[in-house]
Design a protein around this motif. Structure first.
Motif, PDB file in Angstrom:
ATOM      1  N   CYS A  19       0.841  -1.196   0.000  1.00  0.00           N
ATOM      2  CA  CYS A  19       0.000   0.000   0.000  1.00  0.00           C
ATOM      3  C   CYS A  19       0.877   1.248   0.000  1.00  0.00           C
ATOM      4  O   CYS A  19       1.787   1.392   0.810  1.00  0.00           O
ATOM      5  N   GLY A  20       0.617   2.145  -0.926  1.00  0.00           N
ATOM      6  CA  GLY A  20       1.335   3.407  -0.973  1.00  0.00           C
ATOM      7  C   GLY A  20       2.673   3.353  -1.668  1.00  0.00           C
ATOM      8  O   GLY A  20       3.432   4.322  -1.605  1.00  0.00           O
ATOM      9  N   ALA A  71      -3.196   3.868   7.015  1.00  0.00           N
ATOM     10  CA  ALA A  71      -3.747   3.555   5.693  1.00  0.00           C
ATOM     11  C   ALA A  71      -5.119   2.903   5.791  1.00  0.00           C
ATOM     12  O   ALA A  71      -6.009   3.206   4.986  1.00  0.00           O
ATOM     13  N   LYS A  82      -5.898  -2.483  -1.975  1.00  0.00           N
ATOM     14  CA  LYS A  82      -6.867  -1.747  -1.153  1.00  0.00           C
ATOM     15  C   LYS A  82      -7.924  -2.688  -0.576  1.00  0.00           C
ATOM     16  O   LYS A  82      -8.311  -2.565   0.588  1.00  0.00           O
ATOM     17  N   ASN A 112       2.607   6.916   6.498  1.00  0.00           N
ATOM     18  CA  ASN A 112       1.332   6.877   5.792  1.00  0.00           C
ATOM     19  C   ASN A 112       0.990   5.484   5.285  1.00  0.00           C
ATOM     20  O   ASN A 112      -0.159   5.205   4.996  1.00  0.00           O
ATOM     21  N   ARG A 113       1.988   4.610   5.159  1.00  0.00           N
ATOM     22  CA  ARG A 113       1.730   3.246   4.704  1.00  0.00           C
ATOM     23  C   ARG A 113       1.410   2.302   5.848  1.00  0.00           C
ATOM     24  O   ARG A 113       1.022   1.158   5.623  1.00  0.00           O
TER      25      ARG A 113
END
Length: 169
Positions: free
Chosen positions: A57-58, A162, A104, A156-157
């Protein structure tokens, strides 16, 4: 040390092993019916793309493109579509999500399990409902609290950031 170093090295290794399996599947493709071919593709390709993909993710989009290319090749092997046909209808006919959406989806499944207390306890502890200071119309919805971060890619990951961010969107 680069915050993306381990992921930048991980994605090419996934791609390398997937390309080897695609090459080998291409050699036996003519001896398999469609159902057997789908089973082999799921066993050797899709399982590699899905293994720990929530950790992706990210990541930068150029790395996602490498993984998406492998999924597209696998879909074309199963369906027999030529290389220059659009891939979206092919993925749709196979009921496959694109790689970014698969990532996601896996995170959102983990968030759902954490909210409903069916997931691991360590994930349940990372997720909390946002408590508004007053009565709002959205109070009956599951809006999750997103922890404050300083806009670093690693922060942020994290699942605690997230997961709620994806859930609230």
């Amino acid at each position: 040390m680069d915050s993306q170093a381990s992921i930048v090295g991980h994605v090419p290794s996934i791609c390398r092993s997937a390309y080897i399996h695609i090459y080998n599947i291409g050699k036996i493709n003519k001896y398999l019916d469609r159902e057997s071919l789908e089973t082999v593709i799921h066993a050797f390709i899709t399982s590699r793309l899905d293994y720990c993909n929530s950790l992706l993710c990210g990541i930068p989009s150029f790395l996602i493109c490498h993984l998406q290319r492998i999924q597209n090749i696998a879909a074309r092997i199963i369906t027999g579509h030529p290389r220059h046909d659009h891939i979206t209808p092919v993925l749709y006919s196979l009921h496959w999500l694109p790689i970014e959406e698969r990532i996601k989806f896996k995170i959102l499944i983990l968030v759902f399990k954490a909210i409903n207390r069916t997931g691991p306890l360590y994930l349940q502890e990372l997720i909390s409902l946002r408590e508004p200071g007053r009565k709002l119309r959205s109070s009956d919805q599951y809006v999750l609290a997103v922890p404050f971060t300083k806009l670093t890619a690693v922060q942020n990951r994290a699942f605690s950031v997230a997961g709620p961010r994806l859930w609230n969107n």
